[in-house]
Enzyme design. Structure first.
Site, PDB file in Angstrom:
ATOM      1  N   GLU A 120       0.831  -1.208   0.000  1.00  0.00           N
ATOM      2  CA  GLU A 120       0.000   0.000   0.000  1.00  0.00           C
ATOM      3  C   GLU A 120       0.867   1.260   0.000  1.00  0.00           C
ATOM      4  O   GLU A 120       1.645   1.468   0.935  1.00  0.00           O
ATOM      5  CB  GLU A 120      -0.891   0.019   1.244  1.00  0.00           C
ATOM      6  CG  GLU A 120      -1.716   1.293   1.377  1.00  0.00           C
ATOM      7  CD  GLU A 120      -2.360   1.445   2.748  1.00  0.00           C
ATOM      8  OE1 GLU A 120      -3.308   2.240   2.874  1.00  0.00           O
ATOM      9  OE2 GLU A 120      -1.903   0.775   3.703  1.00  0.00           O
ATOM     10  N   ASP A 125      -5.675   2.873  -1.062  1.00  0.00           N
ATOM     11  CA  ASP A 125      -6.315   3.711  -0.053  1.00  0.00           C
ATOM     12  C   ASP A 125      -6.650   5.056  -0.690  1.00  0.00           C
ATOM     13  O   ASP A 125      -5.765   5.792  -1.125  1.00  0.00           O
ATOM     14  CB  ASP A 125      -5.374   3.889   1.139  1.00  0.00           C
ATOM     15  CG  ASP A 125      -6.044   4.580   2.312  1.00  0.00           C
ATOM     16  OD1 ASP A 125      -6.555   5.705   2.118  1.00  0.00           O
ATOM     17  OD2 ASP A 125      -6.040   4.026   3.425  1.00  0.00           O
ATOM     18  N   GLN A 164      -9.440   1.135   0.725  1.00  0.00           N
ATOM     19  CA  GLN A 164      -9.771   1.790   1.991  1.00  0.00           C
ATOM     20  C   GLN A 164     -10.176   3.232   1.728  1.00  0.00           C
ATOM     21  O   GLN A 164      -9.805   3.813   0.700  1.00  0.00           O
ATOM     22  CB  GLN A 164      -8.582   1.742   2.961  1.00  0.00           C
ATOM     23  CG  GLN A 164      -8.280   0.334   3.445  1.00  0.00           C
ATOM     24  CD  GLN A 164      -7.032   0.250   4.289  1.00  0.00           C
ATOM     25  OE1 GLN A 164      -6.021   0.879   3.991  1.00  0.00           O
ATOM     26  NE2 GLN A 164      -7.084  -0.543   5.341  1.00  0.00           N
ATOM     27  N   GLU A 200     -11.307   3.036   7.038  1.00  0.00           N
ATOM     28  CA  GLU A 200     -10.139   3.342   7.865  1.00  0.00           C
ATOM     29  C   GLU A 200     -10.133   4.837   8.193  1.00  0.00           C
ATOM     30  O   GLU A 200      -9.259   5.586   7.773  1.00  0.00           O
ATOM     31  CB  GLU A 200      -8.842   2.929   7.159  1.00  0.00           C
ATOM     32  CG  GLU A 200      -7.660   2.865   8.117  1.00  0.00           C
ATOM     33  CD  GLU A 200      -6.364   2.496   7.426  1.00  0.00           C
ATOM     34  OE1 GLU A 200      -5.577   1.739   8.020  1.00  0.00           O
ATOM     35  OE2 GLU A 200      -6.127   2.953   6.295  1.00  0.00           O
TER      36      GLU A 200
END
Length: 255
Positions: free
Chosen positions: A141, A176, A202, A238
């Site tokens: 990530e 993300d 996310q 998140e």
């Protein structure tokens, strides 16, 4: 409709950790994720999921000494054995929870450091090899340098280069939306372009990392576009609730 997973490291802080599973279930979630499970026995984590009929979407491999600022060991050649022990630990927890995706935090290092990159590549090969027989994907990530200064995996091009270079069938991208907006922007194009590599998404608002829809991006539209692209994986929530977890869940009604 996205398959939302409550992030129990950031949400439901009104409850002790092992009670957050029940709270998430009662709030309408069917899946959860969190940073790390290792403070609790693997059997307790599995039982919390089973008792509440929840799916474990994701967690991270051991990061080293988190309290001391370590954010992964994979880029550090001298910590190779410790990293490999962490893989074994994570797989033991994976067996207890049924999780099929594990995130490998890179650790700190300059992105042009050849020794760090070689160590990282070696670590990812090992993790993928160990996780493959259990049907588990290993994820990397990109994390923005504002939130995590000095983090090695800090750019999407670097992630794509490594995934392409290594050519491992179970090495995938963790996208993300919060980090993407800070690092590069162009979120919708990024999702569309990188979708074949993405195994987990996310979301949080930018810049406050609070509830989706409370920042500069139209997060609801982003999630709707993700649906339209045919993404069927989990979307991890998140984010840090701005005024209590339950009070901040109304954004889901817009999906």
């Amino acid at each position: 409709m996205p398959r939302l997973a409550a992030n129990l490291s950031m949400m439901f802080h009104e409850w002790p950790f092992l009670e957050r599973f029940k709270a998430a279930k009662e709030a309408g979630f069917t899946a959860v994720e969190y940073l790390f499970p290792y403070e609790h026995p693997a059997e307790a984590m599995g039982a919390a999921l089973q008792d509440n009929d929840l799916t474990q979407a994701l967690f991270n491999l051991p990061p080293g000494d988190w309290a001391a600022g370590e954010r992964g060991l994979a880029t550090q050649p001298a910590r190779r054995d410790e990293f490999r022990t962490g893989v074994a630990t994570a797989l033991r927890y994976a067996a207890a929870t049924g999780v099929k995706r594990l995130h490998v935090m890179s650790g700190h290092g300059a992105s042009d450091d050849k020794a760090a990159r070689a160590a990282y590549a070696d670590a990812l090969r090992f993790a993928c090899d160990q996780a493959g027989p259990a049907g588990i994907e290993i994820l990397i990530e990109p994390i923005n340098g504002r939130d995590m200064p000095g983090y090695f995996m800090n750019d999407f091009d670097l992630a794509v280069d490594l995934i392409t270079e290594l050519g491992l069938p179970n090495l995938k991208l963790q996208f993300d939306i919060y980090h993407r907006q800070i690092i590069r922007g162009d979120v919708l194009t990024g999702l569309k372009t990188l979708l074949p590599l993405i195994a987990h998404v996310q979301i949080a608002s930018v810049p406050a990392r609070a509830e989706p829809g409370s920042g500069e991006l139209d997060d609801i539209r982003v999630l709707q576009e993700l649906d339209a692209l045919g993404y069927t994986g989990f979307v991890g929530c998140e984010y840090r609730p701005a005024a209590g977890t339950l009070a901040g869940l109304a954004w889901r009604e817009k999906l």
